[in-house]
Motif scaffolding. Structure first.
Motif, PDB file in Angstrom:
ATOM      1  N   ALA A 221      63.796  59.817  43.396  1.00 31.60           N
ATOM      2  CA  ALA A 221      62.719  59.308  42.545  1.00 31.60           C
ATOM      3  C   ALA A 221      61.642  60.384  42.505  1.00 31.60           C
ATOM      4  O   ALA A 221      61.006  60.674  43.510  1.00 31.60           O
ATOM      5  CB  ALA A 221      62.141  58.028  43.134  1.00 31.60           C
ATOM      6  N   VAL A 248      59.890  58.097  36.559  1.00 32.89           N
ATOM      7  CA  VAL A 248      59.399  56.909  35.861  1.00 32.89           C
ATOM      8  C   VAL A 248      57.976  57.182  35.376  1.00 32.89           C
ATOM      9  O   VAL A 248      57.071  57.390  36.186  1.00 32.89           O
ATOM     10  CB  VAL A 248      59.386  55.687  36.811  1.00 32.89           C
ATOM     11  N   PHE A 309      63.346  51.724  38.500  1.00 34.58           N
ATOM     12  CA  PHE A 309      64.175  52.693  39.213  1.00 34.58           C
ATOM     13  C   PHE A 309      65.571  52.109  39.469  1.00 34.58           C
ATOM     14  O   PHE A 309      66.593  52.762  39.277  1.00 34.58           O
ATOM     15  CB  PHE A 309      63.490  53.066  40.529  1.00 34.58           C
ATOM     16  N   LEU A 352      61.688  51.685  48.298  1.00 33.15           N
ATOM     17  CA  LEU A 352      62.907  51.816  47.518  1.00 33.15           C
ATOM     18  C   LEU A 352      64.225  51.433  48.203  1.00 33.15           C
ATOM     19  O   LEU A 352      65.064  50.813  47.571  1.00 33.15           O
ATOM     20  CB  LEU A 352      63.038  53.261  47.007  1.00 33.15           C
TER      21      LEU A 352
END
Ligand code: XMP
Length: 514
Positions: A221, A248, A309, A352
């Motif tokens: 990420a 993102v 995500f 995450l």
């Protein structure tokens, strides 16, 4: 990387990460372990030296954090700091007692230069003291090598066993010659050559990552921040196109930031990795509509980030590894790392892993401090504007817009912030101020522009200097810079008719507004 290792044993003191950092400043690699770590494990790592940190307890109390006597019998040099010094004394048969008064703050210490610990240190030197307990009687074989007016044993040594105890804190900057003392311990007493460099870090990490990942697929990420950028480039150097980076854009980035990140990491950039940009602005604005409570906003942004995500990760399919740009202060602040108290939990740590199908996490920067991460970034050839980017919170402008977030307010704060940053750079102040940004207050007030009455928002400017982001001082910006920024913001940004400068330090304020 661990050819020459010094181990810091954590007893819960406030400055433990600073101890590790000072050791690495001596070009010696260093890791921190809890005092609960098995002695056998420590021995197996074959450290060149061991440092015992400070801590909040009294070593003679039942249940206090402790260590075994054998630790001092390994033949490895040991340095005890504050609580660590008292504990060494206590375990080896000396006496530690509670003093009538606490010794606190900058204190003049008289050192004995014949001790290798104080080699080259001024005889009367200023040190940072913070203790209630004191060494009332040294353990057998020790001699006092430093004193203060109130403390008969400010430092002690048993040179033939290479055991050293310091009552004050050499790791904090208030101890003027503290770095020299730690250098004397690590490079002198422990005999480290000082072969640890950032290039060896990169080399070793690349090798270790390759060995671990093999032919596996890796997902990262990428936020465009320093930490995740450095982690991503390190991974791409190690495994190239086996890496996919998902970026993102939550619509709460600074002006043009999304495009800047894409320019570096996307197909037009110089890295050969798979780059996916998700433009999720609308989703975030919808979720944030009508919400003004800061913690709710943070939560919504964090959760939505994970959802986006996760959706992308599903499209990619199963991956073997997930990369996180966790750095050492994140580990400590979120209470995942050691014995010290939890300070606050950051949006980007621990969020995450649950939601994506992967086998293992890779955190190549987990043991590094921010400035060390920057050095790695430069070593990897990442553009300077990314490497020296100032900190930017995970929830982004969401916590720099007080109250409800709307697309219109995001645009106002982005434009004002871009002007502020540009003028700070024009004044040559961009590298000397640790963090600066514009925020949008929720206050509207009456003004006059031309012949018209206005009723518009106030922008707040913030600039702080700080060592560790836990405390901070408001920066004294030149008046001309503030005036220029103010007049440009009022002239160029619609719906703003007032600019305020925040002079609050932290504490009592925080750096961000929410
Ligand atoms: P405060 O506002 O707590 O901020 O004084 C201290 C430092 O942390 C940054 N900050 C964050 N960083 N996620 C982050 O990654 C967050 O939720 C967050 N909140 C604050 C802030 O920018 C400052 O550098």
């Amino acid at each position: 990387m661990n050819k020459e290792l010094v181990i810091v044993i954590d007893f819960g003191g406030q400055y433990n990460q600073l101890v590790a950092r000072r050791v690495r400043e001596c070009s010696v690699y260093c890791e921190i372990y809890s005092y609960k770590t098995d002695l056998a494990k420590i021995k197996a790592m074959n450290p060149k030296g061991i440092i015992l940190t400070g801590g909040p307890s009294s070593c003679y109390e039942e249940g206090a954090a402790t260590c075994s006597r054998e630790l001092f019998e390994l033949g490895i040099p040991v340095l005890g700091l504050c609580y660590g010094a008292q504990l060494m004394t206590h375990v080896l048969g000396g006496k530690v007692e509670r003093a009538a008064v606490r010794e606190y703050g900058k204190t003049e210490v008289k050192v004995d230069n014949t001790s290798p610990l104080f080699n080259g240190v001024t005889e009367h030197t200023i040190c940072w003291m913070s203790h209630f307990d004191y060494i009332a009687k040294m353990a057998e074989g020790f001699r006092a090598v430093a004193v203060t007016d109130n403390c008969p044993v400010a430092a002690a040594e048993c040179a033939e066993r290479k055991l050293y105890a310091i009552q004050f804190h050499p790791e904090v900057l208030h101890t003027v010659e503290g770095s020299k003392m730690l250098y004397n311990f690590v490079r002198g007493i422990c005999g480290c050559r000082g072969d640890w460099r950032m290039d060896s870090f990169v080399e070793e990490q690349v090798k270790a990552i390759r060995a671990k990942v093999g032919n596996g697929r890796v997902l990262c990420a990428l936020s465009g921040g320093v930490d995740s950028s450095v982690a991503a480039v390190l991974l791409s150097k190690a495994v190239g196109e086996q890496l996919t980076c998902v970026f993102v854009d939550h619509g709460l980035l600074r002006k043009n930031e999304g495009d800047e990140v894409e320019a570096v990491f996307g197909p037009a950039g110089s890295y050969k990795l798979n780059f996916i940009r998700v433009n999720a602005q609308e989703r975030f604005y919808e979720k944030l509509a009508g919400v003004s409570e800061p913690e709710r906003k943070r939560k919504i942004i964090g959760e939505e980030f994970i959802r986006v995500f996760e959706e992308e990760a599903r499209k990619i399919g199963a991956v073997d590894f997930l990369v996180q740009g966790t750095i050492y202060p994140d580990v400590v602040e979120s209470g995942l790392g050691g014995e010290s108290a939890v300070i606050k939990s950051h949006h980007n740590v621990g969020g995450l892993p649950d939601c994506v199908d992967f086998k293992e996490i890779i955190e190549p920067l987990r043991n590094l401090f921010k400035d060390e991460v920057r050095k790695v970034g430069l070593e990897l050839g990442i553009p300077e504007h990314l490497v020296f980017r100032q900190p930017f919170p995970g929830p982004g402008l969401g916590i720099r817009i007080i109250g409800e977030v709307t697309a219109e307010k995001v645009k106002i704060v982005q434009d004002a912030d871009a002007i502020y940053r540009e003028e700070i750079a024009n004044a040559g102040l961009d590298r000397s101020i640790n963090q600066y940004f514009a925020a949008l207050t929720n206050m509207r007030s009456v003004g006059v522009m031309g012949d018209e009455r206005t009723y518009d928002y106030a922008i707040a400017l913030r600039a702080v200097n700080t060592m560790d982001f836990m405390t901070a001082e408001s920066a004294q910006l030149p008046w001309e810079v503030l005036q220029k920024v103010t007049s440009r913001i009022i002239n160029e940004v619609s719906h703003v008719n007032r600019v305020l400068y925040d002079v609050t330090s932290k504490p009592p304020g925080t750096i961000e507004f929410e």
